[in-house]
Write an enzyme that holds these catalytic residues in place. Structure first.
Site, PDB file in Angstrom:
ATOM      1  N   GLU A  95     -13.078 -26.962  -9.952  1.00 24.84           N
ATOM      2  CA  GLU A  95     -11.994 -26.043  -9.604  1.00 24.84           C
ATOM      3  C   GLU A  95     -12.446 -24.598  -9.734  1.00 24.84           C
ATOM      4  OE1 GLU A  95      -9.528 -25.113  -8.203  1.00 24.84           O
ATOM      5  OE2 GLU A  95      -7.630 -25.922  -8.888  1.00 24.84           O
ATOM      6  N   ASP A  96     -11.768 -23.727  -9.035  1.00 29.46           N
ATOM      7  CA  ASP A  96     -12.138 -22.306  -9.068  1.00 29.46           C
ATOM      8  C   ASP A  96     -11.627 -21.591 -10.314  1.00 29.46           C
ATOM      9  OD1 ASP A  96      -9.477 -22.474  -8.260  1.00 29.46           O
ATOM     10  OD2 ASP A  96      -9.719 -21.253  -6.462  1.00 29.46           O
ATOM     11  N   ASP A  99      -5.110 -20.997 -14.181  1.00 27.29           N
ATOM     12  CA  ASP A  99      -4.192 -19.911 -14.518  1.00 27.29           C
ATOM     13  C   ASP A  99      -3.092 -20.521 -15.394  1.00 27.29           C
ATOM     14  OD1 ASP A  99      -2.805 -17.499 -14.419  1.00 27.29           O
ATOM     15  OD2 ASP A  99      -2.039 -17.815 -12.415  1.00 27.29           O
ATOM     16  N   PHE A 148      -6.014 -10.235 -11.384  1.00 24.76           N
ATOM     17  CA  PHE A 148      -6.057 -11.019 -10.158  1.00 24.76           C
ATOM     18  C   PHE A 148      -7.400 -10.822  -9.472  1.00 24.76           C
ATOM     19  CE2 PHE A 148      -5.143 -12.785  -6.079  1.00 24.76           C
ATOM     20  CZ  PHE A 148      -4.371 -13.880  -6.432  1.00 24.76           C
ATOM     21  N   ARG A 161     -12.057 -14.101   0.678  1.00 20.68           N
ATOM     22  CA  ARG A 161     -12.859 -15.186   0.081  1.00 20.68           C
ATOM     23  C   ARG A 161     -14.347 -14.940   0.252  1.00 20.68           C
ATOM     24  NH1 ARG A 161      -9.371 -19.513  -1.133  1.00 20.68           N
ATOM     25  NH2 ARG A 161      -7.674 -19.854   0.324  1.00 20.68           N
TER      26      ARG A 161
END
Ligand code: IMP
Ligand code: MG
Length: 171
Positions: A95-96, A99, A148, A161
């Protein structure tokens, strides 16, 4: 994009991801890993991580979405599910970012129902202080503050991206 600060440059990413690949190799010695890349954000990380993994792997993709703009909605949508049988297999979710943890929780529950032998998770970034649900992470690239981030797969409404490093927007 205006006022983008560098959080991790390409060299820092490469160094840490190489270490993560080595750690994974050590843990999975003699096994075969079913790697599940979580689209779209984890694509850059998955590609670079797997270049440093020598263990036998197969690569699968799932797509989920939960974000709209810069706020997590908590509602996770499964856009593309898994079409291979992972029963009895050693599965690694890539996963990136974690959060609130809602997305990973959803994925772990979804995959656990398919009865893998083991299920582990590798994540590039962890916004630990934002966690709302209890999830287990086995490999973490970096713990980051509540900013963010964009670039290296991370987006705002599908854009940015392709920036080759990880940046954040100064508020
Ligand atoms: P969670 O369900 O709240 O843990 O959110 C995880 C998902 O939100 C990630 O897989 C990302 O797609 C997205 N996300 C969370 N923080 C960021 C960020 O800083 N930049 C871009 N996407 C983010
Ligand atoms: Mg994601």
């Amino acid at each position: 994009m205006k006022d983008l600060k560098v959080l991790f440059n390409q060299e820092q990413l490469e160094k840490r991801i190489t270490e993560m690949g080595k750690e994974i190799d050590k843990d999975y010695k003699g096994k075969e890993i079913v790697v599940i890349c979580v689209l779209k954000g984890a694509i850059f990380f998955t590609v670079d991580l797997l270049k440093h993994v020598k263990t036998d792997t197969t690569l699968e993709f799932m797509m989920i979405s939960s974000y709209s703009g810069t706020e997590s909605t908590g509602n996770v949508n499964l856009n593309v599910g898994l079409d291979v049988d992972i029963k009895g297999k050693d599965v690694l979710i890539v996963e990136d970012i974690i959060d609130t943890g809602h997305s990973l929780k959803f994925l772990q529950d979804y995959l656990t129902r398919k009865e893998p032998k083991t299920l582990k998770t590798a994540v590039l970034l962890d916004k630990k202080e934002r966690r709302k649900t209890n999830v287990n992470i086995d490999y973490t690239g970096f713990v980051i503050p509540n900013k963010f981030v964009v670039g290296y797969g991370f987006d705002i409404d599908e854009k940015y991206r392709n920036i080759p490093y990880i940046g954040y927007i100064e508020d």
